[in-house]
Design a protein around this motif. Structure first.
Motif, mmCIF file in Angstrom:
data_model
loop_
_atom_site.group_PDB
_atom_site.id
_atom_site.type_symbol
_atom_site.label_atom_id
_atom_site.label_comp_id
_atom_site.label_asym_id
_atom_site.label_seq_id
_atom_site.Cartn_x
_atom_site.Cartn_y
_atom_site.Cartn_z
ATOM 1 N N ARG A 95 66.617 95.761 18.700
ATOM 2 C CA ARG A 95 65.627 95.827 19.787
ATOM 3 C C ARG A 95 64.948 97.188 19.880
ATOM 4 O O ARG A 95 64.293 97.498 20.871
ATOM 5 C CB ARG A 95 66.301 95.453 21.109
ATOM 6 C CG ARG A 95 66.599 93.945 21.150
ATOM 7 C CD ARG A 95 67.728 93.587 22.068
ATOM 8 N NE ARG A 95 67.922 92.132 22.107
ATOM 9 C CZ ARG A 95 68.648 91.442 21.232
ATOM 10 N NH1 ARG A 95 69.255 92.058 20.242
ATOM 11 N NH2 ARG A 95 68.756 90.131 21.333
ATOM 12 N N ARG A 321 60.116 96.904 25.366
ATOM 13 C CA ARG A 321 59.416 95.649 25.062
ATOM 14 C C ARG A 321 59.975 95.070 23.768
ATOM 15 O O ARG A 321 59.969 95.718 22.728
ATOM 16 C CB ARG A 321 57.918 95.902 24.917
ATOM 17 C CG ARG A 321 57.234 96.350 26.209
ATOM 18 C CD ARG A 321 55.743 96.525 25.989
ATOM 19 N NE ARG A 321 55.071 96.952 27.220
ATOM 20 C CZ ARG A 321 53.752 97.190 27.308
ATOM 21 N NH1 ARG A 321 52.992 97.046 26.228
ATOM 22 N NH2 ARG A 321 53.233 97.575 28.455
ATOM 23 N N THR A 322 60.479 93.856 23.841
ATOM 24 C CA THR A 322 61.045 93.203 22.668
ATOM 25 C C THR A 322 60.764 91.709 22.728
ATOM 26 O O THR A 322 60.750 91.108 23.811
ATOM 27 C CB THR A 322 62.562 93.459 22.576
ATOM 28 O OG1 THR A 322 63.112 92.686 21.500
ATOM 29 C CG2 THR A 322 63.280 93.096 23.870
ATOM 30 N N ASP A 323 60.545 91.133 21.558
ATOM 31 C CA ASP A 323 60.327 89.689 21.467
ATOM 32 C C ASP A 323 61.640 88.918 21.420
ATOM 33 O O ASP A 323 61.638 87.685 21.499
ATOM 34 C CB ASP A 323 59.505 89.366 20.210
ATOM 35 C CG ASP A 323 58.090 89.931 20.276
ATOM 36 O OD1 ASP A 323 57.565 90.062 21.399
ATOM 37 O OD2 ASP A 323 57.536 90.255 19.205
ATOM 38 N N LEU A 324 62.739 89.632 21.283
ATOM 39 C CA LEU A 324 64.040 88.975 21.175
ATOM 40 C C LEU A 324 64.617 88.711 22.555
ATOM 41 O O LEU A 324 64.644 89.604 23.409
ATOM 42 C CB LEU A 324 65.012 89.847 20.377
ATOM 43 C CG LEU A 324 64.644 90.135 18.915
ATOM 44 C CD1 LEU A 324 65.641 91.112 18.311
ATOM 45 C CD2 LEU A 324 64.617 88.839 18.117
ATOM 46 N N ASP A 328 69.729 86.367 21.892
ATOM 47 C CA ASP A 328 69.467 86.240 20.457
ATOM 48 C C ASP A 328 70.375 87.214 19.708
ATOM 49 O O ASP A 328 70.104 88.413 19.664
ATOM 50 C CB ASP A 328 67.999 86.550 20.171
ATOM 51 C CG ASP A 328 67.626 86.293 18.722
ATOM 52 O OD1 ASP A 328 68.527 86.284 17.866
ATOM 53 O OD2 ASP A 328 66.425 86.107 18.436
#
Length: 639
Positions: A95, A321-324, A328
């Motif tokens: 992350r 900011r993370t898309d995970l 996950d």
């Protein structure tokens, strides 16, 4: 024809063992690097306090000098090493965090110090924090620290140092299985090193202490196991008894922590798990949070929900900011790989031996005919004797372990024996072996000898050339197994580990400690192999080989299992870890030997069946258990 078949089967087994070891390395590397998005590097530095410090650094590809990333320093618990909590480390790095885990002084590859000096600079934690300020791809304004168990103590001590700085370096703190600091008098002995730390002012505090906010404007979180063996305990002021662990959020300590050091009153509400409590302190928004986890002191490190909460805490603390999603996780890939690696290592001990014993230099250590299971009760009373010996050994083993805890052998740090934990396990195994030998001699004199049995009929006698080849072959296989451990580190920067159990590389300073303790483990596992194979390979304990060895392996681990089940059973039922009085570690310490006690009889039996030599398996298992025990324990010595 049978000999060729045996060679072929051993060769196939050897190939399978090496494939499993290779899979371990590949899967571990895949998880550690997030399939190439993270770089893992092992460093050995001279720390700011002037000592050798070993650390692993996970650097995301997104962390560059032009885009420095926030960093997290993780401190492991006592008698383990920097890789134990790598599930948290892997998920944080994925992350965008630079994650550094280090070996506390006296652990792993870090420098061995005396039992006072090793406390310097947060036992290595604050040294690591200061080192991070020199790394160009680290955002020095966003550094967090985290620690499990004894690693939480290093956090305590590092905050004490950091609070004295004009501009503190630590912005966020996550405790794992360790209480935060609640009262001002708790800081009196933090990081105390004679001649280096002034604790006079802190020691003048009221003996009972006053609640206060030790962390000032930092964001602080706690992962608290509902059944933590050591932490999150508070006495009831009315009864003097320890309150149940699952009620921790109702305790004065937890309520004060969540209210930033305010002394709780009957009107102060109980805490809520996972709720973030915020307050403006010195112009900065500070947050405190407690996550109640369904785990024990050690298992919080390996379960999915605590890992999710650890991820959530750091992401939220630094507004990453993370898309995970927090849930996950890729770390189970490494856990599975580590388990396969341990299985591969144990299989190598068996099939490596069976392959090499067919070679000319070692042939006399084996046998042209395999061992055959003897029929029980050809003489009346034989089964009763053998079963009675097993029961007596179990009772003695339980009693001897509790006695050794009572004598505090596990806490021993001396000028000769410098590792308390391995010394405890070594002496315990040795005492059990001596008692087992006594029972065997009693059985032989009172029963077996009277019925015509001889040592030769049990494959016990060994001498001359066969003895020399046995020792040489055992040490050769053991060395090759150790080389496999180093190869995994060299090629994949990983090791063989699953939960409590790990086989990892070691530095030269561990070797003298291993040599001191090896005689204890040699007697313990040598006697175990003789007892399991020579004396009890008969139909009294199952009419098939697998039934026989399974039952014997269960008896071998039974004493440790009984103590662990009793301790945790009482804890889970009452919420209080009080079955063994003030010694709350006993049940936890009995989990560590479960795997070697269960697996090593299987290893020695597999070797014995094809060689009729009980000493091969006994020596090999003793070497590997000595290595695995010593490399995962602290070394220290009196000042």
């Amino acid at each position: 024809m049978k000999q060729h078949t045996a060679i072929g089967g051993a060769g196939l087994g050897l190939i399978i063992s090496l494939v499993l070891c290779l899979l371990c390395g590949l899967m571990s590397n895949l998880a550690q690097t997030d399939a190439g998005h993270v770089t893992k590097e092992t460093l050995s530095i001279e720390s700011p306090s002037g000592h050798r410090l070993s650390m692993d650094m996970l650097q995301p590809k997104s962390a560059t000098p032009s885009h420095p990333a926030p960093a997290i320093v993780f401190a492991h618990g006592g008698n383990t090493n920097k890789e134990k909590s790598d599930d948290f480390q892997i998920e944080w790095a994925r992350r965008g965090f630079v994650v550094v885990s280090f070996d506390l002084y006296g652990h792993g590859e870090s420098e061995v110090l005396n039992n006072q000096e090793w406390l310097v600079n947060g036992r290595g934690l604050y040294d690591t924090v200061e080192y991070l300020t020199t790394i160009p791809f680290v955002d020095t304004n966003r550094i967090a620290v985290s620690g499990h168990s004894r690693g939480g103590n290093t956090v305590h001590e590092s905050i004490l140092i950091d609070n004295k700085r004009t501009k503190p370096l630590i912005k966020a703190v996550l405790y794992v299985s360790r209480d935060p600091v609640y009262k001002d008098n708790e800081t009196a002995a933090f990081g105390y090193v004679p001649g280096k730390t002034n604790v006079v002012e802190a020691a003048k505090k009221n003996d009972n202490g006053k609640y206060f906010n030790y962390y000032k404007g930092r964001t602080v979180g706690v992962l608290a196991g509902k059944y933590d063996d050591y932490s999150f305990k508070e006495k009831d002021s009315k009864t003097g008894r320890i309150k149940p662990n699952p009620q921790y959020l109702k305790s004065n300590n937890a309520r004060s922590f969540l209210n930033f050091g305010k002394t709780p009153t009957p009107q102060t509400p109980n805490g809520i798990s996972g709720r973030w409590y915020t307050r403006q302190i010195s112009g900065r928004k500070a947050s405190h949070v407690i996550y109640m986890e369904n785990g024990t002191h050690g298992t919080v490190l390996f379960l999915s929900q605590p890992c999710t909460d650890a991820v959530q805490f750091m992401v939220r603390a630094f507004n990453i900011r993370t898309d995970l999603a927090d849930t996950d996780h890729i770390y189970p890939v490494k856990m599975i790989g580590g388990l396969l690696g341990l299985i591969g290592l144990f299989l190598f001990m068996v099939y490596g031996t069976l392959c090499m014993v067919r070679l000319n230099p070692f042939q006399e250590a084996g046998s042209d005919t395999p061992a055959l299971m003897r029929q029980a009760d050809t003489k009346h009373g034989g089964s009763a004797w053998l079963r009675g010996c097993l029961v007596a050994s179990t009772v003695f083993s339980v009693a001897s372990s509790l006695a050794l805890f009572g004598f505090r052998v596990d806490k021993h740090i001396g000028t000769y024996f410098r590792q308390g934990m391995p010394l405890f396990y070594g002496i315990w195994g040795c005492l059990n072996a001596v008692f087992m030998i006594f029972l065997t001699l009693l059985w032989y004199r009172m029963f077996a000898n009277k019925n015509g049995a001889t040592p030769q009929s049990f494959d016990i006698t060994i001498k001359g050339r066969r003895l020399r080849q046995t020792i040489t072959l055992s040490l050769t296989v053991s060395l090759m197994a150790i080389l496999l451990i180093f190869a995994c580190k060299y090629f994949f920067n990983s090791d063989y580990r699953f939960w409590y159990w790990a086989a990892r590389p070691f530095t030269a300073d561990k070797i003298p400690e291993m040599l001191k303790l090896f005689p204890f483990f040699l007697l313990a596992y040598g006697a175990m192999s003789v007892f399991t194979n020579c004396l009890n390979y008969n139909t009294s304990f199952g009419k098939s080989n697998w039934g026989n060895i399974t039952l014997l392996a269960c008896f071998n681990l039974l004493p440790a299992l009984l103590i662990a089940l009793a301790g945790y059973g009482y804890f889970f039922t009452t919420g209080v870890n009080g079955l063994f009085g003030n010694n709350t570690q006993i049940a936890d310490w009995m989990l560590t030997p479960l795997v070697p006690l269960a697996v090593m009889p299987l290893v020695s039996r597999a070797i014995y069946r094809h060689t009729r030599n009980p000493y091969l398996g006994g020596i090999i298992t003793a070497v590997i258990v000595t290595v695995m025990t010593c490399i995962n324990s602290q070394i220290s010595f009196p000042a």
